[in-house]
Motif scaffolding. Structure first.
Motif, PDB file in Angstrom:
ATOM      1  N   THR A 106      52.295  27.271  46.685  1.00 50.83           N
ATOM      2  CA  THR A 106      52.647  28.391  47.568  1.00 50.83           C
ATOM      3  C   THR A 106      53.350  29.498  46.779  1.00 50.83           C
ATOM      4  OG1 THR A 106      52.881  26.871  49.423  1.00 50.83           O
ATOM      5  CG2 THR A 106      53.903  29.024  49.669  1.00 50.83           C
ATOM      6  N   ALA A 107      54.330  29.115  45.959  1.00 49.83           N
ATOM      7  CA  ALA A 107      55.069  30.095  45.157  1.00 49.83           C
ATOM      8  C   ALA A 107      54.110  30.848  44.239  1.00 49.83           C
ATOM      9  CB  ALA A 107      56.162  29.405  44.341  1.00 49.83           C
ATOM     10  N   GLU A 108      53.153  30.119  43.633  1.00 44.83           N
ATOM     11  CA  GLU A 108      52.217  30.774  42.715  1.00 44.83           C
ATOM     12  C   GLU A 108      51.274  31.729  43.454  1.00 44.83           C
ATOM     13  OE1 GLU A 108      51.439  28.651  39.350  1.00 44.83           O
ATOM     14  OE2 GLU A 108      49.429  29.456  39.003  1.00 44.83           O
ATOM     15  N   LEU A 109      50.798  31.315  44.632  1.00 43.93           N
ATOM     16  CA  LEU A 109      49.926  32.199  45.421  1.00 43.93           C
ATOM     17  C   LEU A 109      50.682  33.451  45.873  1.00 43.93           C
ATOM     18  CD1 LEU A 109      48.080  29.488  47.541  1.00 43.93           C
ATOM     19  CD2 LEU A 109      46.921  31.188  46.113  1.00 43.93           C
ATOM     20  N   MET A 110      51.948  33.287  46.273  1.00 44.53           N
ATOM     21  CA  MET A 110      52.738  34.461  46.692  1.00 44.53           C
ATOM     22  C   MET A 110      52.970  35.397  45.509  1.00 44.53           C
ATOM     23  SD  MET A 110      55.382  33.926  49.671  1.00 44.53           S
ATOM     24  CE  MET A 110      55.089  32.918  51.113  1.00 44.53           C
ATOM     25  N   GLU A 111      53.302  34.815  44.357  1.00 43.12           N
ATOM     26  CA  GLU A 111      53.510  35.633  43.158  1.00 43.12           C
ATOM     27  C   GLU A 111      52.237  36.416  42.831  1.00 43.12           C
ATOM     28  OE1 GLU A 111      55.278  33.551  39.824  1.00 43.12           O
ATOM     29  OE2 GLU A 111      54.519  35.065  38.423  1.00 43.12           O
ATOM     30  N   ASP A 112      51.071  35.743  42.893  1.00 42.79           N
ATOM     31  CA  ASP A 112      49.794  36.429  42.665  1.00 42.79           C
ATOM     32  C   ASP A 112      49.582  37.556  43.665  1.00 42.79           C
ATOM     33  OD1 ASP A 112      49.252  34.635  40.686  1.00 42.79           O
ATOM     34  OD2 ASP A 112      47.257  34.124  41.422  1.00 42.79           O
ATOM     35  N   HIS A 113      49.913  37.275  44.926  1.00 42.85           N
ATOM     36  CA  HIS A 113      49.745  38.308  45.953  1.00 42.85           C
ATOM     37  C   HIS A 113      50.606  39.527  45.620  1.00 42.85           C
ATOM     38  CE1 HIS A 113      48.912  40.040  49.904  1.00 42.85           C
ATOM     39  NE2 HIS A 113      50.194  40.351  49.941  1.00 42.85           N
ATOM     40  N   ILE A 114      51.866  39.280  45.243  1.00 42.71           N
ATOM     41  CA  ILE A 114      52.769  40.390  44.899  1.00 42.71           C
ATOM     42  C   ILE A 114      52.182  41.190  43.719  1.00 42.71           C
ATOM     43  CG2 ILE A 114      55.088  41.002  44.029  1.00 42.71           C
ATOM     44  CD1 ILE A 114      56.059  38.387  45.551  1.00 42.71           C
ATOM     45  N   ARG A 115      51.789  40.489  42.662  1.00 40.84           N
ATOM     46  CA  ARG A 115      51.277  41.176  41.465  1.00 40.84           C
ATOM     47  C   ARG A 115      49.976  41.944  41.731  1.00 40.84           C
ATOM     48  NH1 ARG A 115      54.061  39.705  36.938  1.00 40.84           N
ATOM     49  NH2 ARG A 115      55.072  37.663  37.000  1.00 40.84           N
ATOM     50  N   HIS A 116      49.059  41.355  42.490  1.00 33.87           N
ATOM     51  CA  HIS A 116      47.730  41.963  42.636  1.00 33.87           C
ATOM     52  C   HIS A 116      47.607  42.898  43.825  1.00 33.87           C
ATOM     53  CE1 HIS A 116      46.071  39.656  39.357  1.00 33.87           C
ATOM     54  NE2 HIS A 116      46.723  38.602  39.818  1.00 33.87           N
ATOM     55  N   HIS A 117      48.440  42.710  44.864  1.00 38.50           N
ATOM     56  CA  HIS A 117      48.255  43.519  46.072  1.00 38.50           C
ATOM     57  C   HIS A 117      49.468  44.354  46.457  1.00 38.50           C
ATOM     58  CE1 HIS A 117      44.479  41.524  46.587  1.00 38.50           C
ATOM     59  NE2 HIS A 117      45.058  40.343  46.567  1.00 38.50           N
ATOM     60  N   VAL A 118      50.598  44.169  45.778  1.00 43.12           N
ATOM     61  CA  VAL A 118      51.773  44.978  46.126  1.00 43.12           C
ATOM     62  C   VAL A 118      52.208  45.747  44.867  1.00 43.12           C
ATOM     63  CG1 VAL A 118      54.019  45.031  47.293  1.00 43.12           C
ATOM     64  CG2 VAL A 118      52.379  43.218  47.866  1.00 43.12           C
ATOM     65  N   VAL A 119      53.015  45.139  44.021  1.00 40.25           N
ATOM     66  CA  VAL A 119      53.446  45.811  42.785  1.00 40.25           C
ATOM     67  C   VAL A 119      53.442  44.799  41.641  1.00 40.25           C
ATOM     68  CG1 VAL A 119      55.466  46.799  41.589  1.00 40.25           C
ATOM     69  CG2 VAL A 119      54.868  47.620  43.879  1.00 40.25           C
ATOM     70  N   ASP A 120      52.752  45.151  40.567  1.00 35.60           N
ATOM     71  CA  ASP A 120      52.765  44.291  39.373  1.00 35.60           C
ATOM     72  C   ASP A 120      53.810  44.829  38.399  1.00 35.60           C
ATOM     73  OD1 ASP A 120      52.383  42.763  37.176  1.00 35.60           O
ATOM     74  OD2 ASP A 120      50.224  43.031  37.061  1.00 35.60           O
ATOM     75  N   PRO A 121      54.908  44.094  38.203  1.00 35.94           N
ATOM     76  CA  PRO A 121      55.981  44.592  37.321  1.00 35.94           C
ATOM     77  C   PRO A 121      55.466  44.913  35.914  1.00 35.94           C
ATOM     78  CG  PRO A 121      56.669  42.565  38.426  1.00 35.94           C
ATOM     79  CD  PRO A 121      55.222  42.755  38.747  1.00 35.94           C
ATOM     80  N   ALA A 122      54.407  44.248  35.474  1.00 35.90           N
ATOM     81  CA  ALA A 122      53.900  44.444  34.104  1.00 35.90           C
ATOM     82  C   ALA A 122      53.241  45.800  33.893  1.00 35.90           C
ATOM     83  CB  ALA A 122      52.912  43.327  33.756  1.00 35.90           C
ATOM     84  N   THR A 123      52.727  46.405  34.954  1.00 38.42           N
ATOM     85  CA  THR A 123      51.984  47.666  34.784  1.00 38.42           C
ATOM     86  C   THR A 123      52.549  48.809  35.625  1.00 38.42           C
ATOM     87  OG1 THR A 123      50.476  46.959  36.544  1.00 38.42           O
ATOM     88  CG2 THR A 123      49.802  46.444  34.286  1.00 38.42           C
ATOM     89  N   GLU A 124      53.582  48.530  36.449  1.00 38.24           N
ATOM     90  CA  GLU A 124      54.122  49.538  37.361  1.00 38.24           C
ATOM     91  C   GLU A 124      54.855  50.658  36.607  1.00 38.24           C
ATOM     92  OE1 GLU A 124      53.845  49.927  40.717  1.00 38.24           O
ATOM     93  OE2 GLU A 124      55.064  51.734  40.480  1.00 38.24           O
ATOM     94  N   ALA A 125      54.522  51.908  36.924  1.00 37.97           N
ATOM     95  CA  ALA A 125      55.150  53.059  36.267  1.00 37.97           C
ATOM     96  C   ALA A 125      56.572  53.302  36.807  1.00 37.97           C
ATOM     97  CB  ALA A 125      54.292  54.304  36.479  1.00 37.97           C
TER      98      ALA A 125
END
Lengths: 92, 92, 92, 92
Positions: B53-72
């Motif tokens: 569950t934690a991994e799916l939520m993290e994926d959702h945040i990165r791919h559909h909300v804000v990805d900290p790795a690429t966010e300006a």
């Protein structure tokens, strides 16, 4: 675990349904269904695991500690009934 | 769910292990192993579901909300990093 | 935490009710009320903590990641709406 | 709840610490501390509630069902010991 045949069949039914739910999550991931859909399937697995846990604990109480249905000591019978109720409240 | 191949493989690995854990519980019930043993196997399934569950939520945040790795936007990147950390704390 | 006054008042209301619930448990223990009664009071505290956690996470998403109400990017707005829904499902 | 004085003092200590934790969350909200800080305080309350629940359930088992320390029936004593262990595993 010298459970009655009925208990065993019921528990096996629960774990087989859980295996089926895991397969549904696997298919959803393979089909690249949306995160939200996959997470809802996983949430239903979590609910099923809590239900299975509560049932296993209830069986443990009845078969290895005190079975309210056959206990001669009224205080213990009541204590075990309350305990089963508490386990259900906390796990379901 | 337009996840990278790597994420998908990781998630499939997790759900297949969970299916294997369900099969272990099924065998333990069939072999009439003790309640405590069965409950310990079920507890490990619960841990695995929280991790998935934690991994799916993290994926959702990165791919559909804000990805900290690429966010300006630095504020949003920090907010998303904290959120991922919180999801891990609460679900693992 | 630059929350609106409204959010802060709501969160303070929740934590003050929780303090009141802790005081009710304290009085129940002092009065030597039955285990089951005390456990039911504690279960209601657990529910209140989950509700407070969900609300704090929702606030964090809206104020520090993406607020669906004001977000220009439709995909992100939808992703954040789904995330808030998921947090509620898992924590309440 | 005819608990020994020692149990009661221990449980009261736990609930008073929980009240103190609620007051710390209240102060953090009033001081407008960051969401993450507040959520970490709330997470520690959740842990404390699980610990209190496990202790109350253990007390219920010992005082109202079967106390492994004084039980004459060896099977029941072992069943109650296992049950207390399971409650701790699931709630802590």
């Amino acid at each position: 675990m010298t459970h009655t045949i009925k208990d065993k069949a019921k528990l096996l039914g629960r774990i087989r349904r859980l295996k089926g739910q895991a397969e549904a999550v696997e298919r959803a991931l393979e089909a690249e269904r949306g995160c939200t859909d996959v997470l809802m399937l996983v949430a239903s697995m979590r609910g099923a695991i809590n239900g299975l846990t509560a049932e296993l604990m209830e069986d443990h109480i009845r078969h290895h500690v005190v079975d309210p249905a056959t206990e001669a000591d009224a205080g213990r019978a009541r204590g075990a009934t309350e305990l089963i109720e508490l386990v259900r409240t906390y796990l379901k």
